[in-house]
Write a protein that holds these residues in place. Structure first.
Motif, PDB file in Angstrom:
ATOM      1  N   GLY A  25      42.672 112.735 -17.291  1.00 15.49           N
ATOM      2  CA  GLY A  25      42.972 111.958 -16.101  1.00 15.49           C
ATOM      3  C   GLY A  25      42.217 110.645 -16.008  1.00 15.49           C
ATOM      4  O   GLY A  25      42.672 109.710 -15.342  1.00 15.49           O
ATOM      5  N   ASN A  26      41.079 110.543 -16.663  1.00 19.44           N
ATOM      6  CA  ASN A  26      40.300 109.307 -16.636  1.00 19.44           C
ATOM      7  C   ASN A  26      40.702 108.326 -17.726  1.00 19.44           C
ATOM      8  O   ASN A  26      40.022 107.321 -17.940  1.00 19.44           O
ATOM      9  N   GLY A  27      41.805 108.613 -18.434  1.00 18.12           N
ATOM     10  CA  GLY A  27      42.249 107.739 -19.511  1.00 18.12           C
ATOM     11  C   GLY A  27      41.719 108.121 -20.870  1.00 18.12           C
ATOM     12  O   GLY A  27      42.055 107.482 -21.871  1.00 18.12           O
ATOM     13  N   GLY A  28      40.917 109.154 -20.928  1.00 15.70           N
ATOM     14  CA  GLY A  28      40.355 109.585 -22.196  1.00 15.70           C
ATOM     15  C   GLY A  28      41.391 110.263 -23.080  1.00 15.70           C
ATOM     16  O   GLY A  28      42.407 110.778 -22.599  1.00 15.70           O
ATOM     17  N   VAL A  29      41.126 110.264 -24.376  1.00 12.40           N
ATOM     18  CA  VAL A  29      42.035 110.842 -25.359  1.00 12.40           C
ATOM     19  C   VAL A  29      41.232 111.669 -26.360  1.00 12.40           C
ATOM     20  O   VAL A  29      40.157 111.249 -26.811  1.00 12.40           O
ATOM     21  N   ALA A  30      41.743 112.837 -26.718  1.00  8.70           N
ATOM     22  CA  ALA A  30      41.165 113.655 -27.782  1.00  8.70           C
ATOM     23  C   ALA A  30      42.311 114.135 -28.664  1.00  8.70           C
ATOM     24  O   ALA A  30      43.402 114.417 -28.161  1.00  8.70           O
ATOM     25  N   TYR A  31      42.069 114.222 -29.959  1.00  5.80           N
ATOM     26  CA  TYR A  31      43.142 114.607 -30.873  1.00  5.80           C
ATOM     27  C   TYR A  31      42.545 115.155 -32.154  1.00  5.80           C
ATOM     28  O   TYR A  31      41.375 114.917 -32.483  1.00  5.80           O
TER      29      TYR A  31
END
Length: 207
Positions: A25-31
């Protein structure tokens, strides 16, 4: 549970069975590494360009197919040519493919994109609730359910799996699914009996 311990709100999860993408929700990304290479490179570039627009939605499929939309309104995807036409020029019927859609007069933004068991199979749901699917392996049960509902343009999302699985959620909160194992069906039924809400159902290579 580990993500809950981090106190992060997850806005989107996408998996193709081998790799996964989390949007926060804060714009963070994990992959993970096993996502389509073009998408991997694009998400990796965010680390060195903090001013770049963050992804707002991601969908993954097999054979390097993916769709990614960003908060600035841009989109990036890889898939069959029919998907290109659907996302750029609205309704079309070419090359003998089966094309079907809910009532749609203009070209709103995609709300969800699902990739099916063959490279040419996909389903796109748009922000106004309209939808379009193409491909020879669209699950028959899904097609019948859409027709049973009068092809209403009120969908929230559709997901497809590599073995004919499907999930459909409408704007009134009702949902349907099929092509899944009895174990998964029982798990879903038990969750709903506990008054828990099923917002989204994604399928990987293992179902």
């Amino acid at each position: 549970r580990d993500i809950q311990m981090l106190n992060k709100h997850i806005s989107c999860v996408a998996s193709n069975g081998r790799g996964v993408v989390f949007l926060y929700g804060n714009g963070g990304v994990a992959y993970t590494p096993n996502i389509p290479k073009p998408l991997y490179q694009k998400l990796k570039a965010l680390r060195t360009n903090p001013k770049a627009s963050r992804p707002s939605y991601v969908a993954l499929g097999s054979r390097e197919r993916y769709f990614c939309s960003f908060f600035d309104g841009t989109r990036d995807w890889r898939g069959p040519k029919a998907l290109d036409r659907t996302l750029t020029s609205g309704n079309s019927s070419r090359g003998g493919r089966s094309t079907n859609w809910g009532q749609r007069s203009s070209q709103p933004a995609p709300r969800s994109v699902a990739f099916g068991s063959t490279y040419d199979t996909f389903c796109v749901v748009f922000e106004d609730g309209s939808w379009e699917y193409q491909g020879k392996n669209i699950p028959r049960e899904l097609v019948e359910k859409l027709k049973e509902r009068g092809n209403l343009p009120d969908l929230v999302c559709v997901t497809l799996g590599p073995k004919g699985e499907w999930f459909l959620r409408a704007g009134n909160g009702r949902m349907w699914w099929g092509g899944i194992s009895s174990e998964l069906d029982e798990l879903i039924q038990n969750l709903l009996k506990e008054d828990r809400y099923l917002n989204f159902l994604d399928f990987g290579e293992d179902g």
